[in-house]
Design a protein around this motif. Structure first.
Motif, PDB file in Angstrom:
ATOM      1  N   ALA A  10       0.849  -1.198   0.000  1.00  0.00           N
ATOM      2  CA  ALA A  10       0.000   0.000   0.000  1.00  0.00           C
ATOM      3  C   ALA A  10       0.877   1.239   0.000  1.00  0.00           C
ATOM      4  N   GLU A  11       0.349   2.297  -0.579  1.00  0.00           N
ATOM      5  CA  GLU A  11       1.073   3.563  -0.586  1.00  0.00           C
ATOM      6  C   GLU A  11       1.181   4.111   0.838  1.00  0.00           C
ATOM      7  N   TYR A  12       2.353   4.596   1.187  1.00  0.00           N
ATOM      8  CA  TYR A  12       2.574   5.230   2.491  1.00  0.00           C
ATOM      9  C   TYR A  12       1.887   6.593   2.479  1.00  0.00           C
ATOM     10  N   LYS A  13       0.965   6.788   3.428  1.00  0.00           N
ATOM     11  CA  LYS A  13       0.197   8.044   3.458  1.00  0.00           C
ATOM     12  C   LYS A  13       0.574   8.883   4.676  1.00  0.00           C
ATOM     13  N   TRP A  14       0.723  10.167   4.448  1.00  0.00           N
ATOM     14  CA  TRP A  14       0.980  11.124   5.524  1.00  0.00           C
ATOM     15  C   TRP A  14       0.432  12.478   5.093  1.00  0.00           C
ATOM     16  N   PRO A  15      -0.246  13.240   5.933  1.00  0.00           N
ATOM     17  CA  PRO A  15      -0.475  12.960   7.349  1.00  0.00           C
ATOM     18  C   PRO A  15      -1.592  11.942   7.585  1.00  0.00           C
ATOM     19  N   THR A  16      -1.706  11.504   8.830  1.00  0.00           N
ATOM     20  CA  THR A  16      -2.744  10.549   9.215  1.00  0.00           C
ATOM     21  C   THR A  16      -3.665  11.212  10.240  1.00  0.00           C
ATOM     22  N   VAL A  17      -4.826  10.605  10.449  1.00  0.00           N
ATOM     23  CA  VAL A  17      -5.796  11.153  11.405  1.00  0.00           C
ATOM     24  C   VAL A  17      -5.235  11.127  12.830  1.00  0.00           C
ATOM     25  N   SER A  18      -4.539  10.035  13.185  1.00  0.00           N
ATOM     26  CA  SER A  18      -4.050   9.875  14.561  1.00  0.00           C
ATOM     27  C   SER A  18      -2.745  10.629  14.824  1.00  0.00           C
ATOM     28  N   GLY A  19      -2.058  11.037  13.745  1.00  0.00           N
ATOM     29  CA  GLY A  19      -0.740  11.645  13.919  1.00  0.00           C
ATOM     30  C   GLY A  19       0.361  10.617  14.073  1.00  0.00           C
ATOM     31  N   ARG A  20      -0.001   9.329  14.059  1.00  0.00           N
ATOM     32  CA  ARG A  20       0.998   8.254  14.036  1.00  0.00           C
ATOM     33  C   ARG A  20       1.254   7.871  12.588  1.00  0.00           C
ATOM     34  N   GLU A  30      -8.757   1.670  27.466  1.00  0.00           N
ATOM     35  CA  GLU A  30      -7.787   2.681  27.920  1.00  0.00           C
ATOM     36  C   GLU A  30      -6.841   3.121  26.815  1.00  0.00           C
ATOM     37  N   GLN A  31      -6.454   2.194  25.927  1.00  0.00           N
ATOM     38  CA  GLN A  31      -5.447   2.508  24.908  1.00  0.00           C
ATOM     39  C   GLN A  31      -5.742   1.720  23.633  1.00  0.00           C
ATOM     40  N   TYR A  32      -5.848   2.440  22.521  1.00  0.00           N
ATOM     41  CA  TYR A  32      -5.942   1.767  21.219  1.00  0.00           C
ATOM     42  C   TYR A  32      -5.243   2.682  20.224  1.00  0.00           C
ATOM     43  N   ASP A  33      -3.941   2.470  20.066  1.00  0.00           N
ATOM     44  CA  ASP A  33      -3.109   3.302  19.190  1.00  0.00           C
ATOM     45  C   ASP A  33      -3.314   2.852  17.752  1.00  0.00           C
ATOM     46  N   GLN A  34      -3.633   3.796  16.896  1.00  0.00           N
ATOM     47  CA  GLN A  34      -4.096   3.478  15.543  1.00  0.00           C
ATOM     48  C   GLN A  34      -3.092   3.974  14.487  1.00  0.00           C
ATOM     49  N   HIS A  35      -2.761   3.084  13.544  1.00  0.00           N
ATOM     50  CA  HIS A  35      -1.829   3.436  12.459  1.00  0.00           C
ATOM     51  C   HIS A  35      -2.489   3.414  11.084  1.00  0.00           C
ATOM     52  N   ASN A  36      -3.755   3.017  11.009  1.00  0.00           N
ATOM     53  CA  ASN A  36      -4.498   3.189   9.756  1.00  0.00           C
ATOM     54  C   ASN A  36      -4.625   4.697   9.518  1.00  0.00           C
ATOM     55  N   PRO A  37      -4.205   5.197   8.340  1.00  0.00           N
ATOM     56  CA  PRO A  37      -4.155   6.644   8.142  1.00  0.00           C
ATOM     57  C   PRO A  37      -5.499   7.359   8.237  1.00  0.00           C
ATOM     58  N   GLU A  38      -6.593   6.615   8.084  1.00  0.00           N
ATOM     59  CA  GLU A  38      -7.933   7.239   8.092  1.00  0.00           C
ATOM     60  C   GLU A  38      -8.622   7.213   9.455  1.00  0.00           C
ATOM     61  N   VAL A  39      -7.996   6.596  10.454  1.00  0.00           N
ATOM     62  CA  VAL A  39      -8.701   6.318  11.712  1.00  0.00           C
ATOM     63  C   VAL A  39      -7.976   6.960  12.895  1.00  0.00           C
TER      64      VAL A  39
END
Length: 262
Positions: free
Chosen positions: A114-124, A169-178
């Motif tokens: 998949a294409e690397y996308k930036w920026p993301t919604v989460s900032g990760r 408590e914690q759900y760190d997200q790396h999907n660029p849309e979430v």
């Protein structure tokens, strides 16, 4: 943690064969007596690999490839990789599974790019975050948590059970849309349901785990199209606390050079 022979071979094919451009030597060193291919643009066997990557290497003389995460489960190795070509002209995220023979040599390969996308919604970013494997004694328990999440939430549609599997408590997200957290997950779910683009998991073909990391490789219907998804989860205290994914639309059958994505 020192890499096992299986992980070393998977990384070696990637880094020596593609990043460093030494295809023939890497194939001889790291693959077994067959090389069955599921990357749909590539024919089976060493010849198919060379045929595909020769023009790729010529087109992309500057290659930075990093294998960021690996999971070893039985004969299978999962790799999560970042590719930067031509000093940022093209950036990709790749997820791969390699099956190996009794000597740890590679005999089969599945991938999604998949294409690397930036920026993301989460900032990760799509690839940052923890990489170290921990809690080896919890491998089977963590795989069971993810299997429950698949059966009841992803395929069973029981959104009300999501907190049985994902930490509140914690759900760190790396999907660029979430966005992060269950709130971000819920908001995204609502948007895709309304737009008719919700992902419908048809079949999970592989579930692999090692310690605190579990990955699934799935056939997904999305917006009327067939997709291949890798979802990578990090678990802590019996709950999912982090998620990365790599998604690729599957092209029409007449464009495949092998038996297909799965």
């Amino acid at each position: 943690m020192t890499d096992s022979i299986r992980v070393s071979n998977a990384k070696g094919l990637y880094l020596e064969g593609i990043r460093d451009g030494n295809m023939v030597e890497a194939l001889d060193k790291y693959t077994g007596d067959r090389y069955t291919q599921h990357s749909t643009g590539v024919r089976d066997g060493k010849e198919g690999f060379i045929e595909f990557f020769t023009p790729f290497l010529e087109r992309n003389p500057i290659r930075d490839i990093q294998v960021l995460r690996t999971i070893e489960d039985g004969s299978f190795v999962f790799c999560h990789a970042y590719q930067n070509l031509g000093n940022g002209e093209a950036q990709w995220v790749t997820a791969d599974i390699f099956d190996t023979d009794e000597n740890g040599k590679i005999v089969e390969h599945w991938d999604v790019i998949a294409e690397y996308k930036w920026p993301t919604v989460s900032g990760r970013t799509m690839v940052d975050g923890p990489t170290e494997i921990e809690d080896l004694e919890l491998t089977e328990a963590n795989k069971a948590v993810v299997q429950g999440f698949i059966d009841n939430v992803l395929m069973g549609g029981r959104a009300d059970l999501v907190t049985d599997y994902i930490s509140t408590e914690q759900y760190d997200q790396h999907n660029p849309e979430v966005g992060d957290g269950l709130e971000g997950f819920g908001k995204h779910l609502k948007q895709v349901m309304e737009s008719g683009q919700a992902a419908q998991y048809l079949k999970v073909h592989h579930l692999l785990g090692q310690g605190n990391f579990v990955v699934i490789y799935s056939h997904v219907k999305q917006g009327g199209d067939d997709w291949a998804f890798f979802d990578l989860f990090r678990l802590k205290g019996g709950k999912i606390v982090e998620h990365w994914d790599v998604q690729e639309k599957i092209g029409p059958k007449e464009t495949w050079n092998n038996s297909g994505k799965f």
